[in-house]
Design an enzyme around this catalytic site. Structure first.
Site, PDB file in Angstrom:
ATOM      1  N   ASP A   1      27.576  18.467  58.984  1.00 30.54           N
ATOM      2  CA  ASP A   1      27.729  17.186  59.674  1.00 30.54           C
ATOM      3  C   ASP A   1      27.265  17.328  61.123  1.00 30.54           C
ATOM      4  O   ASP A   1      27.224  18.429  61.683  1.00 30.54           O
ATOM      5  CB  ASP A   1      29.180  16.668  59.602  1.00 30.54           C
TER       6      ASP A   1
ATOM      7  N   GLU B   1      33.252  19.084  60.500  1.00 28.78           N
ATOM      8  CA  GLU B   1      33.578  19.952  61.630  1.00 28.78           C
ATOM      9  C   GLU B   1      33.602  19.140  62.910  1.00 28.78           C
ATOM     10  O   GLU B   1      34.446  19.339  63.771  1.00 28.78           O
ATOM     11  CB  GLU B   1      32.557  21.079  61.743  1.00 28.78           C
TER      12      GLU B   1
HETATM   13 ZN   LIG Z   1      28.885  22.914  65.521  1.00 24.64          ZN
END
Ligand SMILES: [Zn+2]
Length: 383
Positions: A75, A141
């Site tokens: 992501d 994340e």
């Molecule tokens: Zn990163």
């Protein structure tokens, strides 16, 4: 002849606009590259109330022996104002030896570098290789990190999957590839401290209790205290008041409550629990009524210099001729979850453009990073 070119895989990953929580085909792009190498791929979709469902990928080659895990995320953060970009952030153009695009540095380039490194390593070692290599890749994340790495690790634990060492491919180098690896990170927690008083007329303070005065005394005490002076590997812990909110529009009213936001970045001399205890003791000494709400983004963690850091340092040096500094600076990363399972060190590309407009990574850096990851595999699996 290797099939994975780290540069074209980086480009293909950037072309998936996987802004958290969207996967946009990024994990399938990676899976298609590594599954033919013999990686058993598990797509893991997790959900939790109040957060978007998230796709993750756990891929393992081999079932026994020592287990080396590469962790990362597909992501990316949003592009921000498109007018600031000189290129399309999801087109992955190469200009003057740099791959441009959101996620180039953080951290699709590193994922592609590792996939290509694993392929070269596995082809060289052939059938005789009896260790395990895995990729733990999340799509969560840059977001809340609730349905990502932490849950994949739980899932792995429930299946009896153990890892012996982990490299996280975050962009750790400040100026040039090889200048820095992260062996730990400070912890981070946010606190909302509300001083409680009693509302009343400013002309009759004896009939009220002013929470602003109490909050000022509390903050003076907390900001005047020293948490520690740092350690050999960590900066001193730092307590910062981020906001003070009273929201009182009246000039003749003593309000009932006053709230401050506080962020603490702390080293491994503390835990979030010990800091809350520390704060309560100090506030008790100040006196007065208050509410305290804490939310912990991550505990401090630290992988003491040893076998894994030696592998990292010598692998980096063998490719780019520089010894990386072993640092604990910077924000949190998913390494905070992995540290409970295995020694973990972060090493990836150069961080200069991450999260910015015109994010980019040098083609030469991605290729060198791939060579560095391959050297790490060689050193880890050489008895
Ligand atoms: Zn990163």
């Amino acid at each position: 002849m290797p099939d994975i070119d780290p540069i074209s895989l980086t480009q293909n990953l950037i072309r998936c606009p996987s802004v958290t929580p969207d996967d946009a085909g990024a994990l399938d792009t990676l899976r298609a590259a590594i599954e033919p190498l013999g990686f058993a791929c598990h797509r893991l979709r997790f959900s939790a109330e109040g957060t978007p469902d998230i796709d993750n990928l756990y891929a393992r080659h081999g079932s026994g022996g020592r287990h080396f895990c590469f962790a990362g995320h597909t992501d990316v953060v949003p592009t921000g104002d498109l007018k600031g970009w000189t290129v399309d952030p999801f087109k992955a153009e190469i200009i003057d030896g740099q791959v441009y695009g959101r996620g180039a540095a953080d951290m699709k380039g590193a994922i592609a570098a590792f996939a290509a490194a694993a392929e070269r390593f596995l082809k060289r070692r052939g059938r005789g290789f009896d260790g395990s290599i895995s990729l733990l890749i999340t799509g969560d994340e840059e977001g809340p990190a609730i349905n990502g790495t932490a849950k994949v690790l739980d899932w792995m634990k429930a299946r009896g999957e153990r890892i012996d060492a982990c490299i996280v491919g975050e962009p750790t180098n400040e100026r040039q590839l090889g200048d820095m690896a992260k062996i730990g990170r400070r912890g981070s927690m946010n606190i909302r401290l509300t001083a409680l008083g009693q509302q009343g007329h400013v002309a009759y303070p004896h009939l009220a209790q002013n929470p602003n005065h109490l909050l000022v005394r509390m903050l003076a005490d907390l900001t005047g205290a020293e948490l520690d002076r740092g350690t050999e590997h960590f900066q001193p812990s730092s307590l910062q008041v981020t906001t003070i909110d009273v929201g009182n529009p009246a000039t003749n009213v003593i309000p009932a409550r006053a709230t401050a936001g506080i962020n603490i970045r702390f080293n491994d001399r503390h835990t979030s629990a010990s800091l809350i205890e520390w704060m309560k003791q100090r506030l008790a000494a100040v006196g007065g009524r208050y509410d305290l709400e804490a939310s912990v983004s991550g505990e401090a963690f630290f992988t003491a210099p040893g076998a894994l850091s030696e592998i990292v340092v010598s692998s980096v040096e063998s490719v780019v001729g520089r010894k990386p500094q072993l640092s604990t600076t910077g924000g949190t990363s998913d390494a905070r979850f992995i540290r409970a399972h295995a020694p973990v060190i972060e090493f990836g590309l150069v961080s200069q453009t991450m999260h910015k407009v015109d994010e980019r990574a040098a083609v030469a850096d991605i290729n060198n990073l791939s060579a560095i990851y391959e050297a790490m595999l060689d050193r880890f699996f050489t008895p």
